[in-house]
Every structure is written in C-alpha cells, then in structure tokens.
Design an enzyme around this catalytic site. Sequence first.
Site, PDB file in Angstrom:
ATOM      1  N   ASP A 189       0.980  -1.118   0.241  1.00 41.67           N
ATOM      2  CA  ASP A 189       0.734   0.034   0.409  1.00 41.67           C
ATOM      3  C   ASP A 189       0.463   1.234   0.469  1.00 41.67           C
ATOM      4  O   ASP A 189       2.012   1.472   1.001  1.00 41.67           O
ATOM      5  CB  ASP A 189      -0.640   0.143   1.235  1.00 41.67           C
ATOM      6  N   ILE A 190       0.797   1.971  -1.597  1.00 36.37           N
ATOM      7  CA  ILE A 190       1.785   3.230  -0.899  1.00 36.37           C
ATOM      8  C   ILE A 190       1.719   4.531   0.087  1.00 36.37           C
ATOM      9  O   ILE A 190       2.181   4.591   0.036  1.00 36.37           O
ATOM     10  CB  ILE A 190       1.711   3.825  -2.846  1.00 36.37           C
ATOM     11  N   ASN A 221      -2.924  14.019 -11.921  1.00 33.22           N
ATOM     12  CA  ASN A 221      -3.307  14.467 -12.612  1.00 33.22           C
ATOM     13  C   ASN A 221      -2.475  15.964 -13.160  1.00 33.22           C
ATOM     14  O   ASN A 221      -2.007  16.344 -12.651  1.00 33.22           O
ATOM     15  CB  ASN A 221      -5.375  15.477 -11.798  1.00 33.22           C
ATOM     16  N   GLY A 249      -8.591   7.393  -7.230  1.00 30.41           N
ATOM     17  CA  GLY A 249      -7.913   6.133  -7.120  1.00 30.41           C
ATOM     18  C   GLY A 249      -6.619   6.456  -6.364  1.00 30.41           C
ATOM     19  O   GLY A 249      -6.536   6.849  -4.924  1.00 30.41           O
ATOM     20  N   ASP A 288      -4.735   8.822  -6.482  1.00 35.53           N
ATOM     21  CA  ASP A 288      -4.507   9.966  -6.625  1.00 35.53           C
ATOM     22  C   ASP A 288      -4.635  10.247  -5.125  1.00 35.53           C
ATOM     23  O   ASP A 288      -4.589  10.649  -3.738  1.00 35.53           O
ATOM     24  CB  ASP A 288      -4.347  10.082  -7.761  1.00 35.53           C
TER      25      ASP A 288
END
Length: 91
Positions: A9-10, A23, A31, A33
Amino acid sequence: MPFKIVRNDITKVIADAIVNTANPNPICASGTDLAIYEAAGKEQLLAERTRIGKITRGHVAATGAYNLNAKYIIHTVGPVWEDGDITNLIF
C-alpha cells in the site's frame, strides 16, 4: 542506501519518496491519487500542488509528503491510453 522496489500500500510505505500518478491540474482525483492526498493530509498537499500549478505530461513536480512515512511525493503525469491501441497513446 541501495535502490529498492516495494510492492505494498503506497500510503504505508516507509521511503525517501513515493510516486503519485498525478492529474495535470492541481486537484486530487480518484484512485491512488486520492488515497495519497487523504493519507498525506489533503488540505496541505493540495495547497502545495496549487502553488506548483499544472504539470504537463511527461514532467514531474515534487512536494513534501506531510503525514506519509516518506520525505517527498513525486507527482508525475503520464500518457493517456485510449482504445487499447498504441497509436492512440496521447502525450
């Protein structure tokens, strides 16, 4: 320190930097971002991204990581894949 790729999990990774699929405009979308913005502290991160402004495709911008276990977030805007055809890859 050696370079290491971690699959996890980042928003939970302990690292010098994480990479965000950003973006082009300074908004938090959805998501990955959105998950990064929420874990970092949405208001602070969005304020810094707003100061940076638009990021063109193929370019990057770095911000602080705020509440994440990283020092920096590298925001990058990649190409847009349309119709599953390599000839429709938009940069």
